[in-house]
Design a protein around this motif. Sequence first.
Motif, PDB file in Angstrom:
ATOM      1  N   ARG A  66       1.236  -4.951   1.660  1.00  0.00           N
ATOM      2  CA  ARG A  66       0.194  -4.598   0.693  1.00  0.00           C
ATOM      3  C   ARG A  66       0.018  -3.084   0.630  1.00  0.00           C
ATOM      4  O   ARG A  66      -0.215  -2.521  -0.441  1.00  0.00           O
ATOM      5  CB  ARG A  66      -1.131  -5.279   1.066  1.00  0.00           C
ATOM      6  N   PRO A 117      -6.193  -4.899   1.088  1.00  0.00           N
ATOM      7  CA  PRO A 117      -7.573  -5.362   1.315  1.00  0.00           C
ATOM      8  C   PRO A 117      -8.215  -4.720   2.547  1.00  0.00           C
ATOM      9  O   PRO A 117      -7.582  -4.604   3.587  1.00  0.00           O
ATOM     10  CB  PRO A 117      -7.406  -6.880   1.513  1.00  0.00           C
ATOM     11  N   GLN A 118      -9.460  -4.274   2.374  1.00  0.00           N
ATOM     12  CA  GLN A 118     -10.277  -3.750   3.479  1.00  0.00           C
ATOM     13  C   GLN A 118      -9.514  -2.724   4.317  1.00  0.00           C
ATOM     14  O   GLN A 118      -9.481  -2.801   5.551  1.00  0.00           O
ATOM     15  CB  GLN A 118     -10.754  -4.910   4.363  1.00  0.00           C
TER      16      GLN A 118
END
Length: 464
Positions: free
Chosen positions: A67, A407-408
């Motif tokens: 990611r 994400p995060q």
Amino acid sequence: MAKSKEVEINKDGTIRGLSNTAVQMIAFGGSIGTGLFLGAGSTIHRTGPSILFVYLIIGLFFFLMMRAIGEMMYADPEQHTFVSFIGKYVNPRLGYFAAWSYWLELILAGMAELTAISTYVKYWFPGVPAWLIQVFFLLILTIVNLAMVSSFGKSETFLSGIKILAIIALIGLGIYLVSTSHRNPSGTTASWGNIFNHFSMFPNGLHQFINAFPMVFFAFQGMEFVGITTAETKQPLKVLPRAVNQIIGRILLFYIGSLLIIMAITPWNTLNPNESPFVQIFKLAGLPAASQIINLVVIAAACSTLNSAIFSTGRHLYQLAEESPAKSMGFFTKVSKNGIPIVSVLFSAGMMILAPIISSFNSLSTAFAFIASVSSDIYILVCILTMVAHYKYRQSADFKLNGFKMPQYRWSNPLTIAFFIAIFVSLFFNQTSIWPAIGALAWGLGFNALLSYRHKRVEIAEED
């Protein structure tokens, strides 16, 4: 005329000819190989059913890294390799180190696959010289890489397809054997209970469980090839997020699905760690030709990895030449009419021709095995630097608020870095991996020391 409208050409002359399917198959080609078909028995022997947790944990962190890579490539899809972001956001010197190290690692990986291919082919044709087999396969796959980018994508789809069919066949056969409570020749019965009955997290001790992490980590190596295909992918902003999100789930499905079935058909402690678990399972099912079938599959697996290695090393060398101020490197930026960085691909493939030479000498083969291990350990350092680059990217002006995001990242990025560091540190607590790990550190320190020395020499020359 209709064909030309469909072709998207980059500013540097390379062509976007890879589909979403081809991109995913390239990642499959890099990450699902002989480690699963031949080496899974060894990892199962170390930890038993708890190996599933090892694959899940490492799969999660690889997903986070993918990611991160996907986010940076989405922001700048013109880059030919994700490693270029290390020089851009971390440090030019570290970027130079990572780029050359990763290129070398892929060259050695390609050489290792060539050696493996000759071993598997000689299983059928023992009288054929190993060097001739290696030269033949290297020549064929180099020609494929010098054709259109779409031709490479199709060849990788075909080779990866063979591996996927073999895994699906194993899973399908296993489900049938378990559902019919198949009685094995050894006296055991196929049952899900073989996995969960008398379950122990550390059947051979915590040390063996920890040692399984680096082994499985290297099994996932090659998934990052998605971050090398973006510049030659059709509609990258559409394909890249889909490819990244889908690839990790499918790879985990095939890995974990295979391991579950293998351990369900027969108790894990009855498997021979020195023989392919696929061969053992097919034999238990009453298929005497299992070794012949799996030999064909591992040849396809090795060819697939070699094919991806030729593609990736060519793009890495091309990117290095593009970013290098040295005029001599300009030679490697030549792009063919088909949109292929032809000189970079030919030079990288030419380096792999050392494999037939090395395999002819036992002393060189030992040295090669050590260097290849060092190079694999350097891969962990490249992964760490990639995650640092992503963190820096998030803090830069290039960050796209509406882009494809990790994400995060504020906690997931540092956690991934810490995990990769832990993997590298664990190498120093294993007698078989400590020296390659020291070699990887020596390479990193020596490479950067040499760059510092050259930089000072240039500064002194400019002052004079």
